[in-house]
Scaffold this motif. Structure first.
Motif, PDB file in Angstrom:
ATOM      1  N   TYR A 168      35.991  37.468  43.377  1.00  0.00           N
ATOM      2  CA  TYR A 168      35.288  37.881  44.695  1.00  0.00           C
ATOM      3  C   TYR A 168      35.686  36.498  45.589  1.00  0.00           C
ATOM      4  O   TYR A 168      35.396  35.405  45.304  1.00  0.00           O
ATOM      5  N   SER A 169      35.649  36.948  46.961  1.00  0.00           N
ATOM      6  CA  SER A 169      35.911  35.749  48.036  1.00  0.00           C
ATOM      7  C   SER A 169      34.690  34.983  48.339  1.00  0.00           C
ATOM      8  O   SER A 169      33.544  35.842  48.666  1.00  0.00           O
ATOM      9  N   PRO A 170      34.443  33.808  48.095  1.00  0.00           N
ATOM     10  CA  PRO A 170      33.326  33.119  48.652  1.00  0.00           C
ATOM     11  C   PRO A 170      33.210  32.884  50.356  1.00  0.00           C
ATOM     12  O   PRO A 170      32.421  32.493  50.636  1.00  0.00           O
ATOM     13  N   VAL A 171      34.212  32.988  50.755  1.00  0.00           N
ATOM     14  CA  VAL A 171      34.287  32.826  52.315  1.00  0.00           C
ATOM     15  C   VAL A 171      34.821  34.210  52.918  1.00  0.00           C
ATOM     16  O   VAL A 171      35.469  35.142  52.494  1.00  0.00           O
ATOM     17  N   SER A 172      34.805  34.230  54.251  1.00  0.00           N
ATOM     18  CA  SER A 172      35.374  35.370  55.025  1.00  0.00           C
ATOM     19  C   SER A 172      36.551  34.576  55.819  1.00  0.00           C
ATOM     20  O   SER A 172      36.722  33.415  56.243  1.00  0.00           O
ATOM     21  N   GLY A 173      37.699  35.552  55.873  1.00  0.00           N
ATOM     22  CA  GLY A 173      38.808  35.074  56.626  1.00  0.00           C
ATOM     23  C   GLY A 173      40.053  35.734  56.344  1.00  0.00           C
ATOM     24  O   GLY A 173      39.886  36.796  56.182  1.00  0.00           O
ATOM     25  N   THR A 174      41.178  35.365  56.365  1.00  0.00           N
ATOM     26  CA  THR A 174      42.558  35.913  56.188  1.00  0.00           C
ATOM     27  C   THR A 174      43.197  35.150  55.162  1.00  0.00           C
ATOM     28  O   THR A 174      43.341  34.021  55.095  1.00  0.00           O
ATOM     29  N   ILE A 175      43.876  35.873  54.126  1.00  0.00           N
ATOM     30  CA  ILE A 175      44.592  35.200  53.119  1.00  0.00           C
ATOM     31  C   ILE A 175      45.892  35.171  53.754  1.00  0.00           C
ATOM     32  O   ILE A 175      46.586  36.132  54.126  1.00  0.00           O
ATOM     33  N   VAL A 176      46.228  33.823  53.744  1.00  0.00           N
ATOM     34  CA  VAL A 176      47.837  33.462  54.506  1.00  0.00           C
ATOM     35  C   VAL A 176      48.741  33.142  53.214  1.00  0.00           C
ATOM     36  O   VAL A 176      50.017  32.802  53.698  1.00  0.00           O
ATOM     37  N   GLU A 177      48.207  32.783  52.258  1.00  0.00           N
ATOM     38  CA  GLU A 177      49.355  32.435  51.190  1.00  0.00           C
ATOM     39  C   GLU A 177      48.824  33.003  49.888  1.00  0.00           C
ATOM     40  O   GLU A 177      47.650  32.911  49.439  1.00  0.00           O
ATOM     41  N   VAL A 178      49.860  33.517  49.140  1.00  0.00           N
ATOM     42  CA  VAL A 178      49.479  33.824  47.747  1.00  0.00           C
ATOM     43  C   VAL A 178      50.312  33.505  46.781  1.00  0.00           C
ATOM     44  O   VAL A 178      51.512  33.151  46.988  1.00  0.00           O
ATOM     45  N   ASN A 179      49.866  33.040  45.490  1.00  0.00           N
ATOM     46  CA  ASN A 179      50.794  32.478  44.472  1.00  0.00           C
ATOM     47  C   ASN A 179      51.682  33.143  43.609  1.00  0.00           C
ATOM     48  O   ASN A 179      51.075  34.003  42.684  1.00  0.00           O
ATOM     49  N   GLU A 180      52.699  33.803  44.477  1.00  0.00           N
ATOM     50  CA  GLU A 180      53.591  35.025  44.017  1.00  0.00           C
ATOM     51  C   GLU A 180      54.197  34.413  42.352  1.00  0.00           C
ATOM     52  O   GLU A 180      54.133  35.542  41.671  1.00  0.00           O
ATOM     53  N   ALA A 181      54.151  33.189  42.056  1.00  0.00           N
ATOM     54  CA  ALA A 181      54.425  33.009  40.565  1.00  0.00           C
ATOM     55  C   ALA A 181      53.795  33.493  39.686  1.00  0.00           C
ATOM     56  O   ALA A 181      54.227  33.575  38.307  1.00  0.00           O
ATOM     57  N   LEU A 182      52.556  33.779  39.944  1.00  0.00           N
ATOM     58  CA  LEU A 182      51.696  34.063  38.907  1.00  0.00           C
ATOM     59  C   LEU A 182      51.973  35.846  38.446  1.00  0.00           C
ATOM     60  O   LEU A 182      51.512  36.152  37.288  1.00  0.00           O
ATOM     61  N   GLY A 183      52.847  36.217  39.205  1.00  0.00           N
ATOM     62  CA  GLY A 183      53.210  37.649  38.915  1.00  0.00           C
ATOM     63  C   GLY A 183      54.041  37.745  37.428  1.00  0.00           C
ATOM     64  O   GLY A 183      53.805  38.442  36.635  1.00  0.00           O
TER      65      GLY A 183
END
Lengths: 126, 341
Positions: A69-84
């Motif tokens: 769950y997001s603890p803040v509001s905003g926009t996701i600007v980077e994701v850790n693709e390596a976790l895939g």
């Protein structure tokens, strides 16, 4: 249990590193230990808008599924693709290579709802 | 630790479920499976009594052998429990139900024979993996040579044990019934031989890869051996047994659903209760699903209705699973997903 002093924490067992108007977010050492071996991370798309309390990712271990769950509001600007391909990073290095997303804050005041390392330690020791 | 069938059991040891799983496929692990029940049935009536109750035919084995069998509900042929019987001596059978079913099995057997619950007198340690025998042999040579589905009295140190060449992982190995007072010493010796302790988490992912059913998921109320694809456990030619009439009726009319393996694309684990779509239509339900550590993708066991398609469901059939977050593309396969020795 590793709880770095310089980070801030949510009651949902997420850690946040604040860098200007952005935060990097992941799950805590306590959370990864409770989940057990993580085998799948559903990472959101970069550009996704989130509000406080939104589930933006799912983490699945051999024994359970957990929403993040997001603890803040905003926009996701980077994701850790390596976790895939390497979700075990969440277990092996939760505060490092196991980071989940970078969020650009819409309302930096929301960070005041987060707790510091000592308060988080007290929370998990309850 | 986690509660399981009235027992507290480790989900995993510090190395974690995935490492324990790989250790069992590549090396050797030991599980504490003392939660399995042991009902001791003895005497001149024991053989005939068990034959009248259980589905498999003890006449096909002999003393010193083990057999997988089912106990059925007499009214609808549901599998009340799946059981391993250790035929220890001429007139002694150790019947091993699942933890939570021990009293139910005792009650059913009680109608035919006298069954004594000796579960609390012994621990059971399951040593499994391609190197299980080799490593166990360095500390307990006599236990390590008990063959597949054989049962033998073995003295381990001062502990009188019964050892069977059985398990629940798809790998070779043995299970050791040791008196409780000696269990810790035997465990320590096994771990000291370089055998990795493994918990309930790995036990579940291992049995799923091996396509082995778990009571409460693939077997249980409303599920018969024929639906679960375990018709070989039922020996019609031995005469009547509990539930045989109801099961015969189902065989004659044909089963309404059958258990299949499904191999899915990607790492997201299918989960029990999720719907299976055939040609886009709901036609089944996942009973067990997880990530396969050896294959690197999701796998599931699922019941699929026989009338969902004009053609019988065969391996190669494309299906989808309604998972959280979207549809998983999968293909029907014949278990086991991972083949052992």
């Amino acid at each position: 249990m590793n709880i770095p002093q310089e980070l801030r924490y949510s009651a949902d067992h997420e850690w946040v590193r604040v860098e200007g108007n952005r935060i990097t977010l992941g799950i805590t050492d306590y959370a990864q230990d409770a989940l057990g071996d993580v085998v799948f991370v559903d990472v959101p798309e970069s550009g996704t808008a989130v509000a406080v309390g939104d589930s933006f990712s799912e983490v699945e271990s051999t024994k359970s599924v957990s929403d993040i769950y997001s603890p803040v509001s905003g926009t996701i600007v980077e994701v850790n693709e390596a976790l895939g391909d390497a979700p075990e990073q969440l277990n092996q290095d939760p505060y490092g290579s196991g980071w989940l997303v970078v969020i650009e804050l819409a309302n930096p005041d929301e960070l005041e709802q987060l707790i510091d390392a000592d308060a988080y330690l007290a929370l998990i020791e309850e | 630790m986690t509660p399981f069938g009235g027992w507290d059991m480790p989900l995993s040891y510090p190395s974690g479920t995935l490492d324990e799983h790989r250790a069992c496929r590549e090396n050797a692990v030991v599980f504490d499976v003392s939660h399995l029940g042991t009902l001791r049935v003895q005497g001149a009536e024991a053989f005939e009594g068990l034959q009248r109750i259980l589905t498999n035919d003890l006449g096909r084995i002999q003393p010193g052998r083990a057999q997988y069998t089912h106990l059925l509900d007499k009214h609808d042929a549901s599998v009340l429990d799946d059981i391993i019987v250790w035929w220890v001596d001429d007139q002694r059978f150790d019947v091993m139900p699942n933890a939570s079913n021990t009293s139910r099995v005792a009650e059913a057997l009680g109608s035919s024979v006298s069954a004594v619950d000796v579960t609390n007198e012994r621990a059971i340690l399951a040593v499994q993996g391609p190197k299980a025998r080799q490593l166990l042999g360095t500390v307990f040579g006599d236990a390590a040579v008990v063959g597949r589905f054989r049962v033998a009295h073995v003295q381990l140190g001062n502990a009188p044990c019964v050892v069977a060449g059985t398990g629940y992982t798809g790998e070779d190995g043995v299970e050791i019934a040791v008196p409780v007072s000696h269990a810790e010493a035997v465990w320590d010796a096994i771990v000291g031989a370089g055998i990795t302790p493994a918990g309930l988490g790995a036990r579940d992912t291992l049995r799923l890869e091996a396509g082995l059913p778990l009571h409460g998921q693939e077997l249980g109320p409303g599920i018969t051996p024929l639906q679960a694809g375990l018709g070989w456990v039922v020996r019609w030619d031995k005469g009547a047994f509990q539930g045989s009439e109801a099961l015969r009726a189902e065989r004659d009319r044909g089963v309404a659903r059958k258990l299949h393996g499904i191999s899915v694309e990607g790492r997201r684990p299918p989960r029990s209760g999720q719907a299976v779509l055939v040609d886009g239509q709901p036609g089944g339900v996942v009973t067990s699903g997880n990530f396969s550590p050896m294959l690197g993708h999701g796998i599931a066991l699922a019941f699929i209705d026989t009338d969902v398609s004009d053609q019988p469901i065969e391996p190669g059939q494309r299906v989808q699973i309604e998972a959280r977050g979207g549809l998983l593309d999968g293909i029907v396969v014949k278990p086991p997903f991972v083949t052992g020795p």
